[in-house]
Write a protein that holds these residues in place. Structure first.
Motif, mmCIF file in Angstrom:
data_model
loop_
_atom_site.group_PDB
_atom_site.id
_atom_site.type_symbol
_atom_site.label_atom_id
_atom_site.label_comp_id
_atom_site.label_asym_id
_atom_site.label_seq_id
_atom_site.Cartn_x
_atom_site.Cartn_y
_atom_site.Cartn_z
ATOM 1 N N PRO A 1 21.263 -30.303 -51.716
ATOM 2 C CA PRO A 1 21.490 -29.454 -52.896
ATOM 3 C C PRO A 1 22.281 -28.208 -52.514
ATOM 4 O O PRO A 1 22.230 -27.745 -51.365
ATOM 5 C CB PRO A 1 20.063 -29.105 -53.350
ATOM 6 C CG PRO A 1 19.212 -30.211 -52.822
ATOM 7 C CD PRO A 1 19.832 -30.612 -51.517
ATOM 8 N N ASP A 2 23.004 -27.647 -53.457
ATOM 9 C CA ASP A 2 23.892 -26.505 -53.185
ATOM 10 C C ASP A 2 23.150 -25.323 -52.572
ATOM 11 O O ASP A 2 23.738 -24.537 -51.826
ATOM 12 C CB ASP A 2 24.583 -26.067 -54.480
ATOM 13 C CG ASP A 2 25.590 -27.092 -54.978
ATOM 14 O OD1 ASP A 2 26.020 -27.931 -54.162
ATOM 15 O OD2 ASP A 2 25.938 -27.040 -56.169
ATOM 16 N N ALA A 3 21.851 -25.180 -52.865
ATOM 17 C CA ALA A 3 21.098 -24.038 -52.353
ATOM 18 C C ALA A 3 21.080 -23.997 -50.833
ATOM 19 O O ALA A 3 20.939 -22.923 -50.235
ATOM 20 C CB ALA A 3 19.669 -24.084 -52.885
ATOM 21 N N TYR A 4 21.258 -25.135 -50.190
ATOM 22 C CA TYR A 4 21.199 -25.183 -48.725
ATOM 23 C C TYR A 4 22.512 -24.757 -48.079
ATOM 24 O O TYR A 4 22.613 -24.700 -46.850
ATOM 25 C CB TYR A 4 20.791 -26.578 -48.268
ATOM 26 C CG TYR A 4 19.336 -26.863 -48.535
ATOM 27 C CD1 TYR A 4 18.355 -26.585 -47.587
ATOM 28 C CD2 TYR A 4 18.923 -27.381 -49.758
ATOM 29 C CE1 TYR A 4 17.019 -26.813 -47.842
ATOM 30 C CE2 TYR A 4 17.590 -27.613 -50.026
ATOM 31 C CZ TYR A 4 16.637 -27.330 -49.064
ATOM 32 O OH TYR A 4 15.303 -27.555 -49.336
ATOM 33 N N ALA A 5 23.514 -24.447 -48.891
ATOM 34 C CA ALA A 5 24.783 -23.965 -48.345
ATOM 35 C C ALA A 5 24.618 -22.623 -47.636
ATOM 36 O O ALA A 5 25.477 -22.230 -46.843
ATOM 37 C CB ALA A 5 25.827 -23.850 -49.453
ATOM 38 N N ASP A 6 23.532 -21.915 -47.907
ATOM 39 C CA ASP A 6 23.290 -20.652 -47.213
ATOM 40 C C ASP A 6 23.058 -20.865 -45.726
ATOM 41 O O ASP A 6 23.281 -19.960 -44.920
ATOM 42 C CB ASP A 6 22.065 -19.947 -47.807
ATOM 43 C CG ASP A 6 22.324 -19.406 -49.200
ATOM 44 O OD1 ASP A 6 23.503 -19.288 -49.583
ATOM 45 O OD2 ASP A 6 21.344 -19.103 -49.912
ATOM 46 N N TRP A 7 22.603 -22.063 -45.355
ATOM 47 C CA TRP A 7 22.231 -22.315 -43.959
ATOM 48 C C TRP A 7 23.099 -23.364 -43.278
ATOM 49 O O TRP A 7 23.209 -23.356 -42.055
ATOM 50 C CB TRP A 7 20.767 -22.758 -43.891
ATOM 51 C CG TRP A 7 19.844 -21.760 -44.525
ATOM 52 C CD1 TRP A 7 19.495 -20.523 -44.042
ATOM 53 C CD2 TRP A 7 19.199 -21.885 -45.783
ATOM 54 N NE1 TRP A 7 18.662 -19.883 -44.917
ATOM 55 C CE2 TRP A 7 18.452 -20.686 -45.998
ATOM 56 C CE3 TRP A 7 19.146 -22.879 -46.754
ATOM 57 C CZ2 TRP A 7 17.690 -20.473 -47.141
ATOM 58 C CZ3 TRP A 7 18.387 -22.666 -47.890
ATOM 59 C CH2 TRP A 7 17.670 -21.475 -48.076
ATOM 60 N N ALA B 1 11.985 -22.415 -42.655
ATOM 61 C CA ALA B 1 11.141 -21.784 -43.669
ATOM 62 C C ALA B 1 11.473 -22.317 -45.055
ATOM 63 O O ALA B 1 10.583 -22.535 -45.888
ATOM 64 C CB ALA B 1 11.307 -20.270 -43.613
ATOM 65 N N SER B 2 12.744 -22.535 -45.325
ATOM 66 C CA SER B 2 13.146 -23.060 -46.627
ATOM 67 C C SER B 2 12.633 -24.472 -46.840
ATOM 68 O O SER B 2 12.185 -24.826 -47.940
ATOM 69 C CB SER B 2 14.672 -23.041 -46.746
ATOM 70 O OG SER B 2 15.101 -23.652 -47.943
ATOM 71 N N ILE B 3 12.683 -25.288 -45.792
ATOM 72 C CA ILE B 3 12.169 -26.651 -45.906
ATOM 73 C C ILE B 3 10.678 -26.621 -46.229
ATOM 74 O O ILE B 3 10.195 -27.343 -47.103
ATOM 75 C CB ILE B 3 12.431 -27.444 -44.613
ATOM 76 C CG1 ILE B 3 13.939 -27.658 -44.400
ATOM 77 C CG2 ILE B 3 11.699 -28.788 -44.645
ATOM 78 C CD1 ILE B 3 14.604 -28.483 -45.460
ATOM 79 N N ARG B 4 9.931 -25.780 -45.525
ATOM 80 C CA ARG B 4 8.491 -25.682 -45.783
ATOM 81 C C ARG B 4 8.223 -25.214 -47.215
ATOM 82 O O ARG B 4 7.340 -25.737 -47.904
ATOM 83 C CB ARG B 4 7.848 -24.717 -44.786
ATOM 84 C CG ARG B 4 7.809 -25.226 -43.348
ATOM 85 C CD ARG B 4 6.905 -24.352 -42.491
ATOM 86 N NE ARG B 4 7.419 -22.992 -42.358
ATOM 87 C CZ ARG B 4 8.196 -22.578 -41.356
ATOM 88 N NH1 ARG B 4 8.564 -23.430 -40.409
ATOM 89 N NH2 ARG B 4 8.603 -21.319 -41.298
ATOM 90 N N GLN B 5 8.981 -24.231 -47.678
ATOM 91 C CA GLN B 5 8.746 -23.645 -48.996
ATOM 92 C C GLN B 5 9.162 -24.584 -50.117
ATOM 93 O O GLN B 5 8.518 -24.624 -51.176
ATOM 94 C CB GLN B 5 9.510 -22.326 -49.107
ATOM 95 C CG GLN B 5 9.318 -21.613 -50.435
ATOM 96 C CD GLN B 5 10.061 -20.282 -50.479
ATOM 97 O OE1 GLN B 5 10.583 -19.820 -49.467
ATOM 98 N NE2 GLN B 5 10.085 -19.668 -51.644
ATOM 99 N N ASN B 6 10.241 -25.343 -49.908
ATOM 100 C CA ASN B 6 10.803 -26.168 -50.978
ATOM 101 C C ASN B 6 10.620 -27.663 -50.737
ATOM 102 O O ASN B 6 11.354 -28.476 -51.306
ATOM 103 C CB ASN B 6 12.301 -25.860 -51.124
ATOM 104 C CG ASN B 6 12.559 -24.398 -51.445
ATOM 105 O OD1 ASN B 6 12.044 -23.872 -52.420
ATOM 106 N ND2 ASN B 6 13.344 -23.734 -50.603
ATOM 107 N N GLU B 7 9.630 -28.022 -49.929
ATOM 108 C CA GLU B 7 9.433 -29.433 -49.593
ATOM 109 C C GLU B 7 9.242 -30.290 -50.838
ATOM 110 O O GLU B 7 9.818 -31.378 -50.953
ATOM 111 C CB GLU B 7 8.233 -29.590 -48.662
ATOM 112 C CG GLU B 7 7.924 -31.036 -48.323
ATOM 113 C CD GLU B 7 6.732 -31.171 -47.384
ATOM 114 O OE1 GLU B 7 6.166 -32.281 -47.323
ATOM 115 O OE2 GLU B 7 6.373 -30.176 -46.719
#
Length: 211
Positions: free
Chosen positions: A66-72, A20-26
């Protein structure tokens, strides 16, 4: 021009949130990659495994999520700081690009395919030996875009369809002709088979392309 393979591992239970994050932040992800002179990117996922294929204009290319992807994504300890992705070792490539124009030109790409496989640990040296031998005895013999990377015993392969072979092929580094004719028969014992897939994916398991 260089080709790169990266591997990342999703935290337990985060597969759908990551997609979902990839789709939203593509758009943002593509902009970040473009700013680092990435020419082509393909992102694949299967279960917790995430693999990227990149083409760049830089020889010394260092990239991470990017650091934001550390959640996953799980982090690996490295010499300077932890990373969310690790470069995979190139253990086979059918073709070698020299510049973007001669590599792609007007070639049409109908599909980009990523697959993963698992090597038996005691067969890794044999697998690499056979693949280097074929790479340098028969350069660009079937699809110049085909490349295999390794992270431990996990393999990631990338290829584009339709298959493409250049009119002018590079000279291989070996003058021998020892690549076995029964290639598939020789390769099969090297793999730890997948058990929850169709018969045609017991060795190379297809990944979903997210980007």
């Amino acid at each position: 021009m260089q080709r790169h393979l990266f591997y990342s591992l999703l935290k337990n239970g985060t597969e759908e949130a990551f997609r979902a994050s990839i789709r939203q932040n593509e758009g943002d992800l593509r902009s970040q990659l473009h700013s680092e002179q990435v020419l082509t990117v393909s992102l694949f996922q299967n279960g917790s495994n995430v693999c990227l294929y990149l083409e760049t204009e830089l020889d010394n290319f260092h990239w991470d999520w990017p650091d934001a992807y550390a959640d996953w994504l799980e982090a690996w300890p490295c010499e300077q700081e932890s990373r969310l992705s690790v470069p995979m070792i190139d253990i086979f490539h059918d073709g070698v690009p020299t510049d973007p124009e001669s590599w792609r030109g007007n070639r049409q790409v109908e599909d980009r395919v990523g697959c993963i496989a698992r090597l038996k640990p005691d067969m890794a040296a044999s697998y690499i030996y056979y693949h280097y031998q074929m790479q340098e005895e028969r350069p660009e013999s079937f699809n110049k875009t085909y490349i295999i990377g390794a992270h431990g015993t996990l393999l990631f392969s990338y290829r584009e369809h339709p298959a493409s072979v250049s009119e002018t092929k590079r000279a291989g580094k070996l003058s021998s002709q020892n690549t076995p004719a029964n290639w598939q028969e020789v390769m099969e014992p090297h793999f730890d088979m997948w058990t929850d897939v169709p018969d045609n994916e017991k060795i190379w398991r297809s990944m979903e392309r997210l980007l």
